[in-house]
Enzyme design. Structure first.
Site, short mmCIF file in Angstrom:
data_model
loop_
_atom_site.label_atom_id
_atom_site.label_comp_id
_atom_site.label_asym_id
_atom_site.label_seq_id
_atom_site.Cartn_x
_atom_site.Cartn_y
_atom_site.Cartn_z
N LYS A 250 2.77 3.22 2.82
CA LYS A 250 2.22 2.23 3.73
C LYS A 250 2.68 0.84 3.32
O LYS A 250 2.73 -0.06 4.15
CB LYS A 250 0.71 2.35 3.84
N ARG A 251 3.05 0.69 2.06
CA ARG A 251 3.55 -0.61 1.64
C ARG A 251 4.83 -0.98 2.37
O ARG A 251 5.14 -2.13 2.59
CB ARG A 251 3.79 -0.64 0.13
#
Ligand code: GLU
Length: 479
Positions: A250-251
């Site tokens: 998700k980063r």
């Protein structure tokens, strides 16, 4: 054997990413397969990483995807509270107990001292300085209100070994583990401490999480042992990759469950697909409902090697779900996407939907599959040339007026009637029926590839519009 209890313990740091959802799913499947309970625990002790609204996203995503928990912050249960920030006092109490038992110690070192311990690369390794403090010194410091953290006391020698149910025996040398912080100076626990206390107090029998925790597990085991608590079983899951080099994360802004739903993937297909990311069933079927996944799930099907997220495959699966969906559900799910199309409101809704039904894999393809209906205008007459369909420009020029005449006489303007009329015409003219259909298609769409056959499209367009387009095409060929 004790009742199986698994948990999903996300940190509320944004949307729920695919890897997180897979961890939740496996926890759910394992618990349900064994008649156990699946628990949701929110790990929000890292206040710096907290993102507003993300707890709600976690609740919504799990509910929406059907990965429903038996206990959790918003559903209750006998082992609450299920949000770590609400358990703060408890951690301090257990940290003090661990100090008593020799598994941890107070550390009063200030920032400067800690800074001075860093090597040239900025890496810090705490030197156990405060472990040597005398009891009186510690008490005096505490009485004076000096800030402190509580650190884990890792043995200087020895090896920590445990058996992971996927990866087998794992050993880590204690000299490679540092005396990490268990309680921070603000009184909040770190993940490293809270996960142990909570998994024990919540009666978790099987800890299921990503491989990033594989090598820190020995230090958690030291705590279980020091407390005299039974260690849980461990099931670490292989990473999910975007490609051979990069982890899906998700980063990096990689897509989440929510994004895929918005893009129009069938929800069941997302859950089905992520189940296959790191696990393979023994059967040949890959299309499985949550119930079937539960029945088939087993630990020996979990792979050790990373799996690559293949959106194309998930799309395919979504298309399979669309094909098998009942009419009513299809309509309900497709309608919001149909509304985004240029043709919405201009033609019969059910007919538009049946035109795309077998031609899409995800709902967001609907507008692009239908917009051609509205985009009629100048086109390249060379489109009439198609060897395979036995069609040529010359033939089109001859036949198109006859097609028009035949269609003009039709009163029952339906696909079946139109088709019969064109097939009849081709027999009378002694030309291939595919040629007549090809010429009709080009004449009314100006495109070589569209959803639906010529007569299906003509039915949708209606008699007036169809004839108008044929006139246009006759004119175009006559220029
Ligand atoms: N809060 C941790 C995370 O989000 C949970 C890890 C675990 O399941 O123990 O990575």
């Amino acid at each position: 054997m004790a009742k199986v209890r698994t948990r999903f313990a996300p940190s509320p740091t944004g949307y729920l990413h695919i890897g997180g959802l897979r961890t939740a799913l496996y926890g759910y499947l394992y618990a349900k397969k064994h008649g156990g309970d699946f628990i949701l625990r929110i790990e929000d002790t890292d206040t710096a990483r907290y993102v507003d609204g993300s707890v709600q996203i976690i609740y919504d995503t799990l509910r929406d995807s059907g990965i429903m928990y038996d206990e959790g912050p918003d559903v209750g249960g006998n082992y609450g509270p299920y949000i770590q920030s609400e358990r703060k006092d408890l951690y301090l109490k257990y940290a003090k107990e661990l100090i008593e038992k020799g598994g941890a110690y107070y550390c009063f070192c200030d920032k400067e001292r800690i800074e001075s311990l860093k090597d040239e690369d900025g890496n810090l390794r705490y030197d156990k300085h405060c472990l040597k403090l005398k009891k009186e010194e510690i008490e005096k410091n505490l009485a004076e209100g000096r800030p402190y953290v509580i650190r884990q006391n890792i043995p200087e020698h020895g090896v920590g070994t445990y058996h992971d149910l996927v990866y087998g025996d794992i050993s880590v040398d204690y000299k490679d583990i540092e005396d990490g912080i268990l309680i921070k100076s603000d009184g909040m626990p770190t993940y490293n401490f809270a996960n142990v206390v909570d998994d024990h107090l919540m009666g978790i029998t099987h800890v299921i999480r990503g491989t990033e925790y594989l090598s820190s597990t020995p230090k958690y085991n030291l705590m279980y042992d020091a407390f005299g608590w039974e260690r849980p079983e461990y099931i670490h899951l292989p990473p999910i990759m975007k490609d051979a080099q990069h982890k899906l994360s998700k980063r990096n802004g990689d897509a989440s469950y929510e994004d895929f739903v918005k893009k129009g993937f069938v929800k069941e297909s997302i859950v089905n697909y992520i189940a296959l990311l790191g696990w393979s069933p023994k059967t040949n079927t890959e299309k499985m409902s949550l119930k079937e996944l539960t029945e088939n799930f087993s630990l020996d099907g979990i792979n050790k090697s990373p799996s690559i997220f293949d959106e194309t495959k998930m799309r395919w699966l979504s298309g399979e779900y669309i094909k098998e969906m009942d009419e009513q559900k299809f309509k309900e799910l497709a309608l919001p996407f149909l509304k985004a199309s240029k043709v919405y409101g201009k033609y019969d809704e059910d007919k538009l939907l049946s035109l795309v039904r077998t031609r899409i894999q995800i709902f967001s393809e609907i507008p692009e599959k239908l917009d051609f209906l509205e985009e009629f205008g100048e086109y390249d007459r060379a489109l009439f040339v198609n060897e395979k369909q036995k069609s040529s420009e010359e033939l089109a020029k001859n036949v198109l007026p006859k097609i028009k005449e035949r269609l003009e006489s039709i009163t029952d303007w339906t696909n079946a009637e139109l088709f019969a009329a064109l097939v009849g015409l081709s027999a009378e003219l002694e030309i291939k029926k595919q040629a007549v259909l090809w010429i009709s298609r080009i004449a009314i769409t100006g495109k070589s590839a569209t959803a639906g056959g010529a007569t299906e499209i003509a039915e949708l367009l209606g008699k007036e519009e169809t004839l108008k387009r044929i006139d246009f095409s006759i004119d175009l060929l006559g220029r």
